[in-house]
Design an enzyme around this catalytic site. Structure first.
Site, PDB file in Angstrom:
ATOM      1  N   HIS A 264      25.566   8.080  18.616  1.00 53.47           N
ATOM      2  CA  HIS A 264      25.859   8.202  20.316  1.00 53.47           C
ATOM      3  C   HIS A 264      24.585   8.233  20.617  1.00 53.47           C
ATOM      4  O   HIS A 264      23.734   9.114  20.235  1.00 53.47           O
ATOM      5  CB  HIS A 264      26.989   8.957  20.658  1.00 53.47           C
ATOM      6  CG  HIS A 264      27.544   8.772  22.129  1.00 53.47           C
ATOM      7  ND1 HIS A 264      26.819   9.015  23.141  1.00 53.47           N
ATOM      8  CD2 HIS A 264      28.676   8.015  22.392  1.00 53.47           C
ATOM      9  CE1 HIS A 264      27.607   8.534  24.307  1.00 53.47           C
ATOM     10  NE2 HIS A 264      28.764   8.031  23.748  1.00 53.47           N
ATOM     11  N   GLU A 317      34.624   5.719  19.682  1.00 52.57           N
ATOM     12  CA  GLU A 317      35.127   4.254  19.325  1.00 52.57           C
ATOM     13  C   GLU A 317      36.117   4.540  18.023  1.00 52.57           C
ATOM     14  O   GLU A 317      37.071   3.607  17.736  1.00 52.57           O
ATOM     15  CB  GLU A 317      34.015   3.320  18.994  1.00 52.57           C
ATOM     16  CG  GLU A 317      33.321   2.978  20.348  1.00 52.57           C
ATOM     17  CD  GLU A 317      34.000   2.153  21.378  1.00 52.57           C
ATOM     18  OE1 GLU A 317      35.105   1.918  20.987  1.00 52.57           O
ATOM     19  OE2 GLU A 317      33.136   1.936  22.365  1.00 52.57           O
TER      20      GLU A 317
END
Ligand code: ACO
Length: 380
Positions: A264, A317
Site C-alpha cells: 500500500h 483489496e
C-alpha cells in the site's frame, strides 16, 4: 493548497501525483499509515466496523455525530422513502447493452437521475437521496443484463440487506448482511483519495452534487484506484486449492509479478480494514476462507523472505474480494459496490467543501517552448 514544506514544489522536485501535498482540511477521516489506524470523525474504524450499521456511519459522516435511537429511526425512514426509481432512469438502464460495465451503468443512471431530480446547492437531503438510490440503480442494471426484471425494495431491510435482496430476490443470510454492512462501513471514507479529491474539485466550482459524484465515479473506476479488486479473485481462482498455493506464488514472484492484495502507498503496516474484512470473510464463507488465509500467510512470508524490510502487508483489496465473493457478488460488481459505500464519503466531503469553499485551482509548471516564430497556415 499547501505543501508539507513552506516552498511550492516545482515539477523537478515533486514526485508527481501531488504526493505529500495537503489539498484540504477535513474533520471526516484520518489515515495513519505508519500506525495502521483509520479514524472517522474521532472513532476508530474497528469500533465502527464491529458495532455500527452503515446507516449510523452515513449519519456520522454527514451530521458529524453518531445518531441516538430516535435520530437513527428517523434517518432510516428518510432513506427508505428515497428508494424510488423514476421511469426515465429505468428506461435508460433498459436501453444500455447487456455488455455495459456495471460501473458505467451506475455512472449513467446517477447522471440521468441528477438531470431530473437535483436543483440547488448541495445538501444532506440530496446526499441521502442519491446514496439511497445507488443499490437500486446497480441491482436493476444487474438484473436487466441477465434478462430478469428489477425488484422493488423491501422497507424492512437495511441498506446492505436490501442491496443483496434487490440483486438476488432472496433475503440474505445474517452472516452476509453483517459482512456486507462491515464492508460498506470500512470503505466509506479514506482521506484525500483520488475520487474524493475529484469530488471536492468539482464541488469547489459550485457545480451541483450529482456532477461531483459522477466525476468521482469516473475517478474510482480506474485500476489504480478502485477498478481492480476482482484481480485478487482471479489470483485465488487460478491457485484453486491449498496444495497449489506455494508453487503458484513462487512462480508469480519469480516472473516479477505483483501479488494482488498486498502492499500500500500509505499503510506501511497492515491496513486496519484488512483485519476486519478477514474476520467477516471467515464468518461469511468458512470454507472459502481456508484457501484465502493460506494464500495470505504464504504470500506474506514469501514477500518478507525475498526482500526483508520492504514492509508489504495485506491491503484492503485482498479480503474485500474474498468477502464480496462470499456474499454472492460477481467480480464486475465489486467496484460499483465500493462506489455504493464511498458515495457517503464523497458527499460528506462535498458538503464540507461547499461550507468553506474556495475554488480549487492549482498551477502547472509549463515546460514547453515560449518563443516559437509563428507562421500563417499558408506558409506551414
Ligand atoms: N507484490 C510483490 N512485490 C510488491 C508488491 C506486491 N503486491 N507491492 C510492492 N512490491 C514491491 C515492489 O516491486 C517494490 O520492490 P523493489 O523495491 O524491489 O523495486 C517495492 O515493493 C515497493 O513497491 P512500490 O511500487 O514502490 O510501492 P507503491 O507504494 O508505489 O505501491 C501498490 C503500492 C501499488 C499498492 C503496490 O503495493 C501494488 O502494486 N500492490 C499490488 C496491487 C494491489 O494490491 N493493489 C490494491 C492496493 S489497495 C488500494 O489502493 C485501495
Amino acid at each position: 493548497m499547501s505543501t508539507t514544506t513552506s516552498e511550492t514544489p516545482s515539477h523537478k522536485e515533486s514526485k508527481g501525483g501531488l504526493e505529500g501535498i495537503v489539498a484540504a482540511t477535513t474533520a471526516l477521516s484520518k489515515v495513519e499509515g505508519t500506525a495502521g489506524r483509520l479514524i472517522y470523525c474521532g472513532y476508530t474504524i474497528h469500533d465502527l466496523a464491529r458495532k455500527t450499521s452503515f446507516e449510523e456511519v452515513m449519519h456520522l459522516l454527514w451530521f458529524g455525530h453518531l445518531p441516538n435511537h430516535k435520530e437513527l429511526s428517523d434517518f432510516k425512514l428518510a432513506l427508505v422513502a428515497e428508494r424510488t426509481m423514476p421511469p426515465m432512469v429505468m428506461q435508460v438502464l433498459r436501453d444500455l447493452p447487456a455488455s455495459t460495465e456495471p460501473m458505467d451503468a451506475l455512472r449513467t443512471a446517477v447522471s440521468a437521475w441528477g438531470a431530473i431530480s437535483i436543483k440547488g446547492h448541495p445538501s444532506i437531503e440530496q446526499a441521502l437521496a442519491v446514496t439511497a438510490r445507488f443499490p437500486l440503480f446497480l441491482a436493476a442494471f444487474h438484473r436487466l443484463r441477465r434478462g430478469q426484471e428489477p425488484l422493488e425494495s423491501r422497507s424492512e431491510l437495511d441498506h446492505a440487506a436490501n442491496y443483496l435482496y434487490l440483486l438476488t430476490g432472496q433475503v440474505p443470510k445474517d452472516e452476509y448482511i453483517k459482512g456486507l454492512n462491515a464492508y460498506l462501513v470500512l470503505l466509506a471514507d479514506h482521506g484525500m483519495n483520488a475520487s474524493t479529491f475529484t469530488a471536492r474539485v468539482v464541488a469547489s466550482t459550485e457545480a451541483d452534487i450529482v456532477s461531483a459524484i459522477v466525476a468521482a465515479i469516473g475517478a474510482l473506476k480506474g485500476p489504480l484506484h478502485g477498478g481492480a479488486p476482482s484481480k485478487v479473485l482471479d489470483m485465488l481462482n487460478a491457485i484453486g486449492m491449498v496444495d497449489n498455493a506455494d508453487s503458484w506464488l513462487h512462480n508469480a514472484l519469480a516472473h516479477g509479478e505483483r501479488l494482488m492484495g498486498f502492499g500500500h502507498r500509505v499503510y506501511k503496516t497492515e491496513d486496519p480494514r484488512a483485519e476486519e474484512l478477514r474476520e467477516m470473510s471467515r464468518l461469511a464463507d468458512p470454507q472459502g476462507f481456508v484457501l484465502a488465509r493460506h494464500v495470505e500467510e504464504l504470500a506474506l512470508a514469501l514477500l518478507e523472505e525475498q526482500k526483508p524490510g520492504r514492509r508489504l502487508y495485506t491491503n484492503v483489496e485482498f479480503y474485500s474480494a474474498v468477502l464480496l465473493a462470499a456474499v454472492g457478488l460477481i467480480g464486475d460488481l465489486f467496484t460499483p459496490t465500493f462506489a455504493m459505500s464511498r458515495v457517503v464519503g464523497w458527499t460528506a466531503h462535498i458538503l464540507e467543501q461547499v461550507h468553506h469553499n474556495r475554488l480549487i485551482r492549482p498551477e502547472a509548471d509549463y515546460i514547453g517552448p515560449t518563443d516559437l516564430h509563428f507562421l500563417p497556415l499558408s506558409e506551414r
